[in-house]
Design an enzyme around this catalytic site. Structure first.
Site, PDB file in Angstrom:
ATOM      1  N   GLY A   1      -6.888 -17.448  -2.215  1.00 31.17           N
ATOM      2  CA  GLY A   1      -7.779 -16.284  -2.509  1.00 31.17           C
ATOM      3  C   GLY A   1      -8.731 -16.418  -3.410  1.00 31.17           C
ATOM      4  O   GLY A   1      -8.938 -17.625  -3.872  1.00 31.17           O
TER       5      GLY A   1
ATOM      6  N   THR B   1      -7.984 -19.115  -6.366  1.00 31.16           N
ATOM      7  CA  THR B   1      -7.917 -20.666  -5.853  1.00 31.16           C
ATOM      8  C   THR B   1      -9.326 -21.032  -5.412  1.00 31.16           C
ATOM      9  O   THR B   1      -9.820 -22.190  -5.748  1.00 31.16           O
ATOM     10  CB  THR B   1      -7.152 -20.442  -4.372  1.00 31.16           C
ATOM     11  OG1 THR B   1      -5.777 -20.080  -4.714  1.00 31.16           O
ATOM     12  CG2 THR B   1      -7.174 -21.698  -3.759  1.00 31.16           C
TER      13      THR B   1
ATOM     14  N   ASP C   1      -4.861  -9.027   0.318  1.00 26.48           N
ATOM     15  CA  ASP C   1      -5.495  -7.951  -0.487  1.00 26.48           C
ATOM     16  C   ASP C   1      -6.961  -7.735   0.169  1.00 26.48           C
ATOM     17  O   ASP C   1      -7.526  -6.746   0.281  1.00 26.48           O
ATOM     18  CB  ASP C   1      -5.997  -8.527  -2.049  1.00 26.48           C
ATOM     19  CG  ASP C   1      -4.716  -8.411  -2.831  1.00 26.48           C
ATOM     20  OD1 ASP C   1      -3.604  -8.223  -2.343  1.00 26.48           O
ATOM     21  OD2 ASP C   1      -4.797  -9.416  -3.828  1.00 26.48           O
TER      22      ASP C   1
ATOM     23  N   ARG D   1       9.750  16.838   2.145  1.00 27.78           N
ATOM     24  CA  ARG D   1       9.233  16.213   0.966  1.00 27.78           C
ATOM     25  C   ARG D   1       7.936  15.622   1.069  1.00 27.78           C
ATOM     26  O   ARG D   1       7.457  15.222   2.207  1.00 27.78           O
ATOM     27  CB  ARG D   1      10.231  15.097   0.462  1.00 27.78           C
ATOM     28  CG  ARG D   1      11.544  15.656   0.086  1.00 27.78           C
ATOM     29  CD  ARG D   1      12.404  14.155  -0.145  1.00 27.78           C
ATOM     30  NE  ARG D   1      13.745  14.534  -0.615  1.00 27.78           N
ATOM     31  CZ  ARG D   1      14.744  13.671  -0.609  1.00 27.78           C
ATOM     32  NH1 ARG D   1      14.618  12.616  -0.032  1.00 27.78           N
ATOM     33  NH2 ARG D   1      15.864  14.071  -1.172  1.00 27.78           N
TER      34      ARG D   1
ATOM     35  N   GLY E   1      -2.509  -4.810  -3.159  1.00 29.53           N
ATOM     36  CA  GLY E   1      -3.983  -4.998  -2.899  1.00 29.53           C
ATOM     37  C   GLY E   1      -4.759  -5.201  -4.153  1.00 29.53           C
ATOM     38  O   GLY E   1      -6.210  -5.157  -4.295  1.00 29.53           O
TER      39      GLY E   1
ATOM     40  N   GLU F   1      -1.744   0.070  -5.187  1.00 29.84           N
ATOM     41  CA  GLU F   1      -1.316  -0.063  -6.676  1.00 29.84           C
ATOM     42  C   GLU F   1      -2.475  -0.038  -7.868  1.00 29.84           C
ATOM     43  O   GLU F   1      -2.223  -0.043  -8.930  1.00 29.84           O
ATOM     44  CB  GLU F   1      -0.685  -1.500  -6.712  1.00 29.84           C
ATOM     45  CG  GLU F   1      -1.545  -2.694  -6.567  1.00 29.84           C
ATOM     46  CD  GLU F   1      -0.786  -3.995  -6.529  1.00 29.84           C
ATOM     47  OE1 GLU F   1       0.491  -4.104  -6.787  1.00 29.84           O
ATOM     48  OE2 GLU F   1      -1.547  -4.998  -6.385  1.00 29.84           O
TER      49      GLU F   1
ATOM     50  N   LEU G   1       7.904  -7.211  -0.064  1.00 26.21           N
ATOM     51  CA  LEU G   1       8.158  -7.198   1.587  1.00 26.21           C
ATOM     52  C   LEU G   1       6.876  -7.416   2.157  1.00 26.21           C
ATOM     53  O   LEU G   1       6.600  -7.900   3.327  1.00 26.21           O
ATOM     54  CB  LEU G   1       8.351  -5.654   2.008  1.00 26.21           C
ATOM     55  CG  LEU G   1      10.061  -5.429   1.898  1.00 26.21           C
ATOM     56  CD1 LEU G   1      10.528  -4.069   1.820  1.00 26.21           C
ATOM     57  CD2 LEU G   1      10.985  -6.384   2.445  1.00 26.21           C
ATOM     58  N   GLN G   2       5.564  -7.042   1.699  1.00 26.11           N
ATOM     59  CA  GLN G   2       4.389  -6.976   2.218  1.00 26.11           C
ATOM     60  C   GLN G   2       3.850  -8.299   2.565  1.00 26.11           C
ATOM     61  O   GLN G   2       2.855  -8.693   3.392  1.00 26.11           O
ATOM     62  CB  GLN G   2       3.347  -6.376   1.497  1.00 26.11           C
ATOM     63  CG  GLN G   2       3.328  -4.929   1.704  1.00 26.11           C
ATOM     64  CD  GLN G   2       2.717  -4.382   0.289  1.00 26.11           C
ATOM     65  OE1 GLN G   2       1.561  -3.417   0.476  1.00 26.11           O
ATOM     66  NE2 GLN G   2       3.540  -4.231  -0.950  1.00 26.11           N
TER      67      GLN G   2
HETATM   68  O1  F6P Z   1      -3.038 -11.167  -4.678  1.00 25.26           O
HETATM   69  C1  F6P Z   1      -1.771 -10.849  -3.683  1.00 25.26           C
HETATM   70  C2  F6P Z   1      -0.872  -9.978  -4.478  1.00 25.26           C
HETATM   71  O2  F6P Z   1       0.206  -9.740  -3.569  1.00 25.26           O
HETATM   72  C3  F6P Z   1      -1.220  -8.730  -4.991  1.00 25.26           C
HETATM   73  O3  F6P Z   1      -1.552  -7.681  -3.801  1.00 25.26           O
HETATM   74  C4  F6P Z   1      -0.236  -8.269  -5.882  1.00 25.26           C
HETATM   75  O4  F6P Z   1      -0.937  -7.406  -6.800  1.00 25.26           O
HETATM   76  C5  F6P Z   1       0.040  -9.703  -6.540  1.00 25.26           C
HETATM   77  O5  F6P Z   1      -0.373 -10.496  -5.664  1.00 25.26           O
HETATM   78  C6  F6P Z   1       1.420  -9.830  -6.975  1.00 25.26           C
HETATM   79  O6  F6P Z   1       1.633 -10.816  -7.413  1.00 25.26           O
HETATM   80  P1  F6P Z   1       3.183 -11.592  -7.803  1.00 25.26           P
HETATM   81  O7  F6P Z   1       3.421 -12.237  -6.623  1.00 25.26           O
HETATM   82  O8  F6P Z   1       2.837 -12.709  -9.127  1.00 25.26           O
HETATM   83  O9  F6P Z   1       3.929 -10.629  -8.366  1.00 25.26           O
END
Ligand code: F6P
Length: 357
Positions: A111, A114, A136, A171, A179, A231, A282-283
């Site tokens: 990303g 890198t 992201d 709810r 992201g 987030e 999980l994402q």
């Molecule tokens: O950049 C990818 C990402 O998953 C972001 O969406 C997230 O904020 C961050 O990396 C989480 O990083 P780590 O795996 O170090 O908790």
């Protein structure tokens, strides 16, 4: 005997589905189409700093198309220009290691962080080719990065799965997705999952407007609502909610938890019972989607073509349906954020989605 050309490949930064298909494509294209040798660098730039590598043959990459993660390993804390907590510059030693590998090209799959490091090595004369990946989707000069589509699929499924509880219990359910500072993941999964409210870092949101929308739905007989929050959303337009700091990382800030604060505000302003689900890593897990497998295969093949034609300092990119190459510098010039006039925003508004703005 003529020496075979040698290409290196590394994956660096946060993992995501699609890295293995990219490693497979680079390796198979290099071996089958160009009779090259392939060197896998272990754990991203950490492997270059510590000289940990492994020769890759086609059997090593056979059967990995459907696997999440990366067979090479990765690190989001190794940066040869500012390594570890002490931010030590070990680039000279790393350059020596790179030179000892006798590579004709080095493919860096990663990303924003890198690609910044890769760009610096290119400026120092290393024959670099980049492949953009990140859930992201915030790398510029490409419509998509590897991993984004798979993360959207996971987040969309999560929205589908919380629908029933939201409806049964009347709810508000908030799903917080990753992201970083870009709202691509929240926007795409929010639209795909039918989120009633989507809150993105790019737009400042007003809790009164969010609550007015939730109350409007209640009055219309819809006694539940789904809210998708990125987030990276800032409270009051300025306050990021930080979960932890990872000192050695190129961006040490780890976001998470803003949804709890938004839930409190919703309960306070309109008294609707609100629950929060933070989807987290999980994402980044599971199988790559068909889109990511196809994108990674095309990017991997194209990256080897760039290496063979000596087009260094470039990264692969998808624009529309076309796989092209762009200077790495244009990919990292600025973070790609969701523009206000992005057509998907307009379509979402047309079907009644509220962005709280
Ligand atoms: O950049 C990818 C990402 O998953 C972001 O969406 C997230 O904020 C961050 O990396 C989480 O990083 P780590 O795996 O170090 O908790």
């Amino acid at each position: 005997m003529k020496r075979k050309k040698r290409i290196g490949v590394l994956t660096s930064g946060g993992d995501c589905p699609g890295l293995n298909p990219a490693i497979r494509a680079v390796t198979k294209t290099a071996i089958f189409c160009h009779d090259m040798e392939v060197v896998g660098i272990k754990d991203g730039f950490e492997g270059l700093i510590e000289n940990r590598t492994k020769k890759l043959i086609w059997e090593d990459v056979s059967g990995i198309l459907t696997l999440g993660g990366t067979i090479l390993g990765t690190s989001n804390q190794a940066n040869p220009f500012a390594n570890g907590e002490e931010k030590k510059d070990v680039s000279k030693e790393t350059l020596k290691n790179i030179s000892s590998l006798d590579l004709d090209a080095l493919v860096c799959i990663g990303g924003d962080g890198t690609l910044h490091i890769a760009h610096r090595f290119h400026q120092l004369g290393v024959p670099i080719v980049g492949i953009p990946k990140t859930i992201d989707n915030d790398v510029s000069a490409t419509d998509y990065t590897i991993g984004f589509d798979s993360a959207v699929a996971v987040a969309t499924e999560a929205i589908d799965n919380i629908h029933s509880t939201a409806e049964s219990h009347h709810r508000v359910m908030i799903l917080e997705v990753m992201g970083r500072y870009a709202g691509w993941l929240a926007l795409y999964s929010g639209v795909a999952g039918g989120g009633d409210v989507i809150i993105l870092p790019e737009f400042s949101f007003d809790i009164q407007k969010v609550c007015a929308e939730l109350e409007k739905r209640s009055k219309l007989g819809k006694r539940f609502s789904l809210v998708v929050v990125s987030e990276g959303v800032k409270l009051g337009g300025t306050e990021l909610v930080i979960k932890r700091e990872v000192k050695g990382s190129t961006d040490p800030i780890r976001l998470g938890g803003v949804s709890y604060r938004i839930a409190e505000q919703i309960e306070e302003v309109c008294g609707l019972e609100t629950r929060v689900i933070i989807l987290g890593h999980l994402q980044r897990g599971g199988k790559p989607t068909d889109f990511d497998r196809i994108l990674a295969t095309q990017f991997g093949k194209h990256a080897v073509d760039l290496a063979v034609s000596g087009k260094f300092g470039y990264m692969t990119s998808i624009q529309g349906r076309n796989i092209i190459s762009v200077p790495i510098q244009s990919g990292i010039a600025s973070l790609k954020k969701v523009p206000m006039d992005f057509p998907l925003i307009e379509a979402a508004r047309a079907v009644g989605t509220c962005f709280g703005d």
